[in-house]
Write a protein that holds these residues in place. Structure first.
Motif, PDB file in Angstrom:
ATOM      1  N   LYS A  85      48.267  27.337  34.754  1.00 24.95           N
ATOM      2  CA  LYS A  85      49.680  27.610  35.015  1.00 24.95           C
ATOM      3  C   LYS A  85      50.255  28.543  33.951  1.00 24.95           C
ATOM      4  CE  LYS A  85      50.645  23.227  37.381  1.00 24.95           C
ATOM      5  NZ  LYS A  85      51.384  21.921  37.296  1.00 24.95           N
ATOM      6  N   ALA A  86      49.856  28.335  32.700  1.00 25.07           N
ATOM      7  CA  ALA A  86      50.339  29.185  31.612  1.00 25.07           C
ATOM      8  C   ALA A  86      49.820  30.615  31.765  1.00 25.07           C
ATOM      9  CB  ALA A  86      49.906  28.599  30.266  1.00 25.07           C
ATOM     10  N   LEU A  87      48.556  30.753  32.143  1.00 28.03           N
ATOM     11  CA  LEU A  87      47.985  32.078  32.351  1.00 28.03           C
ATOM     12  C   LEU A  87      48.601  32.751  33.572  1.00 28.03           C
ATOM     13  CD1 LEU A  87      44.240  31.284  31.585  1.00 28.03           C
ATOM     14  CD2 LEU A  87      45.770  32.700  30.206  1.00 28.03           C
ATOM     15  N   GLU A  88      48.943  31.952  34.564  1.00 29.73           N
ATOM     16  CA  GLU A  88      49.584  32.471  35.774  1.00 29.73           C
ATOM     17  C   GLU A  88      50.903  33.161  35.424  1.00 29.73           C
ATOM     18  OE1 GLU A  88      50.587  33.341  39.621  1.00 29.73           O
ATOM     19  OE2 GLU A  88      48.719  32.335  39.107  1.00 29.73           O
ATOM     20  N   LYS A  89      51.669  32.561  34.539  1.00 29.79           N
ATOM     21  CA  LYS A  89      52.965  33.113  34.156  1.00 29.79           C
ATOM     22  C   LYS A  89      52.810  34.460  33.440  1.00 29.79           C
ATOM     23  CE  LYS A  89      55.320  28.659  33.748  1.00 29.79           C
ATOM     24  NZ  LYS A  89      56.024  27.713  32.839  1.00 29.79           N
ATOM     25  N   LYS A  90      51.695  34.620  32.727  1.00 28.60           N
ATOM     26  CA  LYS A  90      51.461  35.865  31.986  1.00 28.60           C
ATOM     27  C   LYS A  90      50.887  36.966  32.874  1.00 28.60           C
ATOM     28  CE  LYS A  90      50.479  33.410  27.652  1.00 28.60           C
ATOM     29  NZ  LYS A  90      49.453  33.161  26.604  1.00 28.60           N
ATOM     30  N   SER A  91      50.380  36.599  34.042  1.00 29.95           N
ATOM     31  CA  SER A  91      49.695  37.551  34.921  1.00 29.95           C
ATOM     32  C   SER A  91      50.702  38.282  35.800  1.00 29.95           C
ATOM     33  CB  SER A  91      48.653  36.816  35.775  1.00 29.95           C
ATOM     34  OG  SER A  91      47.749  36.107  34.963  1.00 29.95           O
ATOM     35  N   THR A  92      51.203  39.394  35.306  1.00 30.91           N
ATOM     36  CA  THR A  92      52.255  40.131  36.013  1.00 30.91           C
ATOM     37  C   THR A  92      51.719  41.241  36.914  1.00 30.91           C
ATOM     38  OG1 THR A  92      52.487  41.576  34.076  1.00 30.91           O
ATOM     39  CG2 THR A  92      53.942  39.652  34.207  1.00 30.91           C
ATOM     40  N   LEU A  93      50.487  41.645  36.718  1.00 33.56           N
ATOM     41  CA  LEU A  93      49.914  42.751  37.498  1.00 33.56           C
ATOM     42  C   LEU A  93      49.414  42.246  38.846  1.00 33.56           C
ATOM     43  CD1 LEU A  93      49.056  45.820  37.252  1.00 33.56           C
ATOM     44  CD2 LEU A  93      46.792  44.944  36.637  1.00 33.56           C
ATOM     45  N   ASP A  94      49.742  42.972  39.936  1.00 34.88           N
ATOM     46  CA  ASP A  94      49.213  42.559  41.233  1.00 34.88           C
ATOM     47  C   ASP A  94      47.940  43.336  41.551  1.00 34.88           C
ATOM     48  OD1 ASP A  94      49.799  44.988  42.878  1.00 34.88           O
ATOM     49  OD2 ASP A  94      51.877  44.440  42.483  1.00 34.88           O
ATOM     50  N   PHE A  95      47.159  42.804  42.481  1.00 34.83           N
ATOM     51  CA  PHE A  95      45.847  43.370  42.766  1.00 34.83           C
ATOM     52  C   PHE A  95      45.936  44.791  43.302  1.00 34.83           C
ATOM     53  CE2 PHE A  95      41.977  44.291  44.999  1.00 34.83           C
ATOM     54  CZ  PHE A  95      40.995  43.743  44.189  1.00 34.83           C
ATOM     55  N   ASP A  96      46.916  45.070  44.138  1.00 26.50           N
ATOM     56  CA  ASP A  96      47.035  46.404  44.713  1.00 26.50           C
ATOM     57  C   ASP A  96      47.243  47.457  43.629  1.00 26.50           C
ATOM     58  OD1 ASP A  96      46.641  45.511  47.281  1.00 26.50           O
ATOM     59  OD2 ASP A  96      48.769  45.322  47.742  1.00 26.50           O
ATOM     60  N   ALA A  97      48.022  47.124  42.582  1.00 24.22           N
ATOM     61  CA  ALA A  97      48.223  48.049  41.466  1.00 24.22           C
ATOM     62  C   ALA A  97      46.914  48.255  40.710  1.00 24.22           C
ATOM     63  CB  ALA A  97      49.307  47.530  40.539  1.00 24.22           C
ATOM     64  N   LEU A  98      46.144  47.197  40.560  1.00 24.16           N
ATOM     65  CA  LEU A  98      44.841  47.297  39.912  1.00 24.16           C
ATOM     66  C   LEU A  98      43.919  48.215  40.706  1.00 24.16           C
ATOM     67  CD1 LEU A  98      42.522  46.402  37.990  1.00 24.16           C
ATOM     68  CD2 LEU A  98      42.180  44.450  39.516  1.00 24.16           C
ATOM     69  N   ALA A  99      43.879  48.026  42.006  1.00 26.96           N
ATOM     70  CA  ALA A  99      42.984  48.812  42.860  1.00 26.96           C
ATOM     71  C   ALA A  99      43.359  50.294  42.874  1.00 26.96           C
ATOM     72  CB  ALA A  99      42.996  48.248  44.277  1.00 26.96           C
ATOM     73  N   ARG A 100      44.657  50.602  42.784  1.00 22.98           N
ATOM     74  CA  ARG A 100      45.097  51.996  42.814  1.00 22.98           C
ATOM     75  C   ARG A 100      44.632  52.768  41.594  1.00 22.98           C
ATOM     76  NH1 ARG A 100      49.904  49.794  44.968  1.00 22.98           N
ATOM     77  NH2 ARG A 100      50.848  49.736  42.883  1.00 22.98           N
ATOM     78  N   ASP A 101      44.695  52.136  40.419  1.00 26.14           N
ATOM     79  CA  ASP A 101      44.322  52.841  39.190  1.00 26.14           C
ATOM     80  C   ASP A 101      43.794  51.846  38.165  1.00 26.14           C
ATOM     81  OD1 ASP A 101      44.014  54.549  37.060  1.00 26.14           O
ATOM     82  OD2 ASP A 101      45.976  55.515  37.296  1.00 26.14           O
ATOM     83  N   PRO A 102      42.514  51.449  38.303  1.00 22.55           N
ATOM     84  CA  PRO A 102      41.946  50.442  37.386  1.00 22.55           C
ATOM     85  C   PRO A 102      41.985  50.869  35.925  1.00 22.55           C
ATOM     86  CG  PRO A 102      40.523  50.767  39.297  1.00 22.55           C
ATOM     87  CD  PRO A 102      41.553  51.854  39.336  1.00 22.55           C
ATOM     88  N   ALA A 103      41.767  52.158  35.656  1.00 19.48           N
ATOM     89  CA  ALA A 103      41.744  52.628  34.272  1.00 19.48           C
ATOM     90  C   ALA A 103      43.112  52.480  33.622  1.00 19.48           C
ATOM     91  CB  ALA A 103      41.277  54.078  34.222  1.00 19.48           C
ATOM     92  N   ALA A 104      44.180  52.804  34.370  1.00 19.09           N
ATOM     93  CA  ALA A 104      45.532  52.712  33.824  1.00 19.09           C
ATOM     94  C   ALA A 104      45.950  51.267  33.588  1.00 19.09           C
ATOM     95  CB  ALA A 104      46.517  53.396  34.762  1.00 19.09           C
ATOM     96  N   ALA A 105      45.335  50.345  34.316  1.00 23.89           N
ATOM     97  CA  ALA A 105      45.699  48.931  34.204  1.00 23.89           C
ATOM     98  C   ALA A 105      44.945  48.210  33.099  1.00 23.89           C
ATOM     99  CB  ALA A 105      45.441  48.230  35.536  1.00 23.89           C
ATOM    100  N   ALA A 106      44.056  48.898  32.410  1.00 26.48           N
ATOM    101  CA  ALA A 106      43.205  48.269  31.392  1.00 26.48           C
ATOM    102  C   ALA A 106      44.035  47.518  30.356  1.00 26.48           C
ATOM    103  CB  ALA A 106      42.340  49.323  30.715  1.00 26.48           C
TER     104      ALA A 106
END
Length: 204
Positions: A85-106
Motif C-alpha cells: 500500500k505504501a509503495l502504491e502511493k508512491k507509484s505515480t507513473l502509469d503504464f501507458d506513459a512508460l510504454a510511450r517513452d521508457p528511457a524518459a521514465a527511468a
C-alpha cells in the motif's frame, strides 16, 4: 524507495566479482566460488537497513586493487500488504506513459499488474516477463497499472530474490523504471527493478 522489501529475517546476497576475491556483507564473509561468483544469507533487522557488500582482492593481489563496496537497501516489513500500500502511493507513473517513452521514465516509481508470460531464476534473483494487457489482468480492468491499448503489453521485471511464480500467475510488481531491454527479436521492452512482487491471491 528500498531496493528490496521482505518480511523475512534474512535475505540472500549473490553476485560475481574477480577470481580469488574475498567478499563480505555487513562484515559477514560470503562463500566465493573459483569463478568469482558469491552468495550468502544475511540477517535483516526490522525497518530499513543497508547491506554493504565489500569485495577485496585476495592473496598477493591485495595491494594491487582497492576494495569495491556496493550498498543495497533492504526493508524488512511487518506486513507485505501494508508495504504494498505504501509503495502504491508512491507509484505515480502509469503504464501507458512508460510504454510511450521508457528511457524518459527511468528512475520513476511505478506499479505494474499483469500475467506472467515467463519466469526465470538464478543465484537468488528472479526475472519475469509480464503482460500488462487489461484482458490478461484480473477482471480485465483498465487502470494505471496496465496498458489501455490492445496487447500484449510486455514489461520485464527484475527482482533481487526468489519468487514462487510461474507462467499464468497474476502479479503486481512495485519498483522503479530501469533501462529498457532488447530481446532476441530486436524489440525493446520496458523494464522495472522491483522492490516487491506480489502474487495475486487465488492464483496458482
Amino acid at each position: 524507495t528500498a531496493s528490496l522489501v521482505t518480511d523475512r529475517p534474512t535475505v540472500w546476497v549473490a553476485g560475481k566479482t574477480a577470481k580469488g576475491a574475498n567478499v563480505t556483507a555487513n562484515g559477514k564473509a560470503l562463500a566465493v566460488a573459483a569463478d568469482g561468483s558469491f552468495e550468502g544469507e544475511v540477517d535483516v533487522p526490522e525497518g530499513q537497513a543497508p547491506i554493504a557488500i565489500r569485495a577485496s582482492a585476495g592473496g598477493d593481489a591485495a595491494a594491487k586493487a582497492a576494495p569495491r563496496v556496493a550498498t543495497v537497501t533492504v526493508e524488512r516489513a511487518a506486513s507485505l500488504d501494508e508495504a504494498a500500500k505504501a509503495l502504491e502511493k508512491k507509484s505515480t507513473l502509469d503504464f501507458d506513459a512508460l510504454a510511450r517513452d521508457p528511457a524518459a521514465a527511468a528512475g520513476q516509481p511505478i506499479a505494474v499488474a499483469g500475467s506472467v508470460v515467463d519466469a526465470r531464476a538464478a543465484h537468488h534473483r528472479s526475472a519475469l516477463l509480464v503482460d500488462a494487457s487489461a484482458s490478461r489482468r484480473p477482471g480485465g480492468a483498465a487502470d494505471k497499472h496496465g496498458c489501455t491499448t490492445k496487447g500484449p503489453c510486455l514489461v520485464r521485471v527484475d527482482y533481487g530474490g526468489d519468487l514462487d511464480v510461474r507462467a499464468g500467475d497474476a502479479v503486481t510488481a512495485y519498483g522503479v523504471v530501469a533501462k529498457p531491454v532488447t530481446g532476441a527479436d530486436g524489440k525493446t521492452v520496458p523494464a522495472i527493478d522491483a522492490s516487491l512482487v506480489r502474487k495475486e491471491k487465488g492464483k496458482r
